[in-house]
Design an enzyme around this catalytic site. Structure first.
Site, PDB file in Angstrom:
ATOM      1  N   CYS A 100      -3.825  -0.964  -1.436  1.00 55.34           N
ATOM      2  CA  CYS A 100      -4.910  -1.895  -1.796  1.00 55.34           C
ATOM      3  C   CYS A 100      -6.088  -1.604  -0.870  1.00 55.34           C
ATOM      4  O   CYS A 100      -6.186  -0.499  -0.330  1.00 55.34           O
ATOM      5  CB  CYS A 100      -4.442  -3.342  -1.737  1.00 55.34           C
ATOM      6  SG  CYS A 100      -3.908  -3.914  -0.110  1.00 55.34           S
ATOM      7  N   ASN A 143      -4.803  -3.702   3.061  1.00 55.24           N
ATOM      8  CA  ASN A 143      -3.375  -3.600   3.446  1.00 55.24           C
ATOM      9  C   ASN A 143      -2.904  -4.842   4.221  1.00 55.24           C
ATOM     10  O   ASN A 143      -2.057  -4.742   5.105  1.00 55.24           O
ATOM     11  CB  ASN A 143      -3.100  -2.311   4.245  1.00 55.24           C
ATOM     12  CG  ASN A 143      -1.620  -1.977   4.411  1.00 55.24           C
ATOM     13  OD1 ASN A 143      -1.228  -1.406   5.423  1.00 55.24           O
ATOM     14  ND2 ASN A 143      -0.781  -2.335   3.452  1.00 55.24           N
ATOM     15  N   CYS A 185      -2.988  -8.087   2.164  1.00 56.12           N
ATOM     16  CA  CYS A 185      -2.625  -9.077   1.129  1.00 56.12           C
ATOM     17  C   CYS A 185      -1.735  -8.461   0.044  1.00 56.12           C
ATOM     18  O   CYS A 185      -0.530  -8.714  -0.007  1.00 56.12           O
ATOM     19  CB  CYS A 185      -3.878  -9.683   0.492  1.00 56.12           C
ATOM     20  SG  CYS A 185      -4.961 -10.542   1.665  1.00 56.12           S
ATOM     21  N   ARG A 186      -2.315  -7.657  -0.841  1.00 55.10           N
ATOM     22  CA  ARG A 186      -1.582  -7.215  -2.027  1.00 55.10           C
ATOM     23  C   ARG A 186      -0.537  -6.140  -1.753  1.00 55.10           C
ATOM     24  O   ARG A 186       0.638  -6.301  -2.145  1.00 55.10           O
ATOM     25  CB  ARG A 186      -2.578  -6.711  -3.090  1.00 55.10           C
ATOM     26  CG  ARG A 186      -3.431  -7.818  -3.666  1.00 55.10           C
ATOM     27  CD  ARG A 186      -4.607  -7.250  -4.437  1.00 55.10           C
ATOM     28  NE  ARG A 186      -5.560  -6.586  -3.552  1.00 55.10           N
ATOM     29  CZ  ARG A 186      -6.617  -5.907  -3.943  1.00 55.10           C
ATOM     30  NH1 ARG A 186      -6.857  -5.769  -5.238  1.00 55.10           N
ATOM     31  NH2 ARG A 186      -7.442  -5.361  -3.057  1.00 55.10           N
ATOM     32  N   SER A 187      -0.943  -5.034  -1.096  1.00 57.53           N
ATOM     33  CA  SER A 187       0.036  -3.932  -0.956  1.00 57.53           C
ATOM     34  C   SER A 187       1.202  -4.278  -0.019  1.00 57.53           C
ATOM     35  O   SER A 187       2.342  -3.884  -0.314  1.00 57.53           O
ATOM     36  CB  SER A 187      -0.639  -2.612  -0.566  1.00 57.53           C
ATOM     37  OG  SER A 187      -1.296  -2.691   0.662  1.00 57.53           O
ATOM     38  N   ASP A 225      -8.097  -8.862  -6.118  1.00 55.84           N
ATOM     39  CA  ASP A 225      -8.248  -9.073  -4.672  1.00 55.84           C
ATOM     40  C   ASP A 225      -8.329 -10.579  -4.381  1.00 55.84           C
ATOM     41  O   ASP A 225      -9.255 -11.250  -4.834  1.00 55.84           O
ATOM     42  CB  ASP A 225      -9.538  -8.361  -4.237  1.00 55.84           C
ATOM     43  CG  ASP A 225      -9.825  -8.514  -2.751  1.00 55.84           C
ATOM     44  OD1 ASP A 225      -9.134  -9.304  -2.080  1.00 55.84           O
ATOM     45  OD2 ASP A 225     -10.753  -7.839  -2.287  1.00 55.84           O
TER      46      ASP A 225
HETATM   47  P1  4NP Z   1      -6.013  -6.665   0.182  1.00 49.31           P
HETATM   48  O1  4NP Z   1      -7.082  -7.858   0.412  1.00 49.31           O
HETATM   49  O2  4NP Z   1      -6.813  -5.454  -0.230  1.00 49.31           O
HETATM   50  O3  4NP Z   1      -5.143  -7.163  -0.882  1.00 49.31           O
HETATM   51  O4  4NP Z   1      -5.318  -6.471   1.526  1.00 49.31           O
HETATM   52  C1  4NP Z   1      -8.201  -7.704   1.229  1.00 49.31           C
HETATM   53  C2  4NP Z   1      -8.090  -7.914   2.579  1.00 49.31           C
HETATM   54  C3  4NP Z   1      -9.198  -7.798   3.392  1.00 49.31           C
HETATM   55  C4  4NP Z   1     -10.423  -7.457   2.832  1.00 49.31           C
HETATM   56  C5  4NP Z   1     -10.535  -7.246   1.471  1.00 49.31           C
HETATM   57  C6  4NP Z   1      -9.423  -7.369   0.662  1.00 49.31           C
HETATM   58  N1  4NP Z   1     -11.570  -7.366   3.663  1.00 49.31           N
HETATM   59  O5  4NP Z   1     -12.656  -7.109   3.123  1.00 49.31           O
HETATM   60  O6  4NP Z   1     -11.480  -7.540   4.892  1.00 49.31           O
END
Ligand code: 4NP
Length: 163
Positions: free
Chosen positions: A8, A11, A13-15, A130
């Protein structure tokens, strides 16, 4: 060994949720993952914002509700080497795919897939959105998508490999 990498943006939340959920489902089938096992699961982010961090508290709390522990996972950034090292590199959304293709060696592009392609009961859902800037309910939705995606992916693995 089959090596699977969930990807993602951050790294956190989703992955990592996808990594933890697949590990949990394999465990329920008596299968462990790791360097010394038949299957290795990992996750990474295309961005560098959260390197070394544990998963987002909202992801950890949501996963915990369903018996999935994410506490041991630490964020890392996707590398060019990952495309050679892993067999399946599964993206959460199309932005991830674009970022991945920008660093993927030309002969490894076939390994990149949208994770939700494996989901069987989510017609029309192609991406895991996201959840980072939204509310807690977004995390439940993300968990549900990831759970369904991994049900399909697990079926795929059992059909194509002897685990
Ligand atoms: P992820 O979510 O891609 O599912 O881990 C996010 C976590 C942090 C950010 C964006 C998406 N960020 O912009 O910091």
């Amino acid at each position: 060994m089959i090596k699977i990498l969930f990807v993602c943006l951050g790294n956190i939340c989703r992955s990592p949720t996808a990594e933890g959920v697949l590990r949990h489902k394999l465990g329920q089938n008596g299968i462990r993952d790791g360097y010394l096992e038949n299957i290795f699961i990992d996750s990474a982010g295309t961005g560098a914002y959260h390197i070394g961090e544990i998963p987002d508290k909202r992801s950890r709390q949501t996963a915990k509700k369903y018996g999935v522990n994410l506490d041991e996972i630490r964020a890392r950034q996707l590398t060019r080497q990952d495309f050679t090292d892993f067999d399946y590199i599964l993206a959460m959304d199309m932005d991830n795919i674009r970022n991945m293709k920008a660093i993927c060696p030309p002969d490894q592009h076939h390994k990149i897939k949208l994770f939700m392609e494996y989901a069987e009961d989510c017609p029309g859902i192609t991406e895991v959105p996201d959840p980072y800037t939204g509310g807690i309910e977004g995390f439940d939705r993300v968990f549900d998508f990831i759970d369904r995606g991994n049900n399909g992916f697990l079926k795929y693995l059992f059909t194509h490999y002897e685990l």
